[in-house]
Design an enzyme around this catalytic site. Structure first.
Site, PDB file in Angstrom:
ATOM      1  CB  ALA A  17      -0.915  -0.012   1.221  1.00  0.00           C
ATOM      2  CB  VAL A  19       2.983   6.940   1.582  1.00  0.00           C
ATOM      3  CG1 VAL A  19       3.101   5.993   2.761  1.00  0.00           C
ATOM      4  CG2 VAL A  19       4.333   7.118   0.904  1.00  0.00           C
ATOM      5  CB  ILE A  43       4.653   1.077   4.436  1.00  0.00           C
ATOM      6  CG1 ILE A  43       3.832   0.742   5.683  1.00  0.00           C
ATOM      7  CG2 ILE A  43       4.544   2.561   4.095  1.00  0.00           C
ATOM      8  CD1 ILE A  43       4.460   1.221   6.971  1.00  0.00           C
ATOM      9  CE  LYS A  44       4.984   0.208  -5.066  1.00  0.00           C
ATOM     10  NZ  LYS A  44       4.037  -0.270  -6.083  1.00  0.00           N
ATOM     11  CB  VAL A  45       8.333   4.891   1.024  1.00  0.00           C
ATOM     12  CG1 VAL A  45       7.460   4.756   2.259  1.00  0.00           C
ATOM     13  CG2 VAL A  45       9.592   4.053   1.160  1.00  0.00           C
TER      14      VAL A  45
END
Length: 180
Positions: A17, A19, A43-45
């Site tokens: 998912a 940001v 978390i995908k950054v």
């Protein structure tokens, strides 16, 4: 305000998912909200300086992170050192600008294999062709994001079609049936 994703809690596989924020404070706030959805959310950054800082913070908090938009081996090394669970090199986008995207995968695999303390997994992203899939697998990618058209292309082969046509023609000549 937030999108509810049905079935995320019942899926055992990691689900990334991303940001939407581009500065550190926003990434941290959004990432924590996304991570709270389910235990399997990664978390995908983006691979920016603030993205790497967010990656380190999330990794220190025990959260899984996918660092995306990777276009160089140096970036992949920085992401691994920042604690990334996954790195997403965009091979197709490199090919689009006449740079061999598969060479990037090879470089990252070599670097990660040289340093056993780096346990970041490689996601071959932006795959464009069945050949990308084959080469990514040969080079040891851990994961690949593959569009449906490429998946269908993995199954298709002209000799398979030709062989099936010949078999069915031969079978029909026998006049037999497997089911009555």
């Amino acid at each position: 305000r937030y999108i509810s994703v049905t079935g995320v809690q019942t899926c055992a596989l990691p689900i990334c998912a991303e940001v939407a924020a581009t500065e550190l404070g926003g990434m941290l706030a959004e990432g924590r909200i996304l991570a709270a959805i389910a235990n399997n959310v990664v978390i995908k950054v983006p691979l920016t300086l603030d993205g790497l800082k967010a990656c380190r913070t999330f990794a220190d908090e025990g959260l899984k992170v996918n660092v995306t938009l990777c276009f160089s081996a140096n970036q992949a090394l920085l992401a691994a050192k920042a604690g990334a669970t996954y790195i997403s090199p965009f091979i197709g986008r490199l090919d689009d600008i006449a740079i061999d995207g598969m060479e990037l995968i090879e470089d990252i695999r070599l670097i990660y294999d040289n340093y056993k303390a780096l346990d970041t997994k490689i996601i071959a992203a932006s795959i464009r062709t069945p050949n990308h899939v084959k080469i990514a697998a040969k080079l040891g990618c851990d994961v690949a994001t593959i569009p449906p058209s490429v998946i269908r292309g993995l199954v298709n082969h002209p000799l398979t079609d030709k062989g099936l046509t010949a078999f069915l023609a031969d079978w029909k000549k026998t006049g037999q049936s497997i089911v009555s």
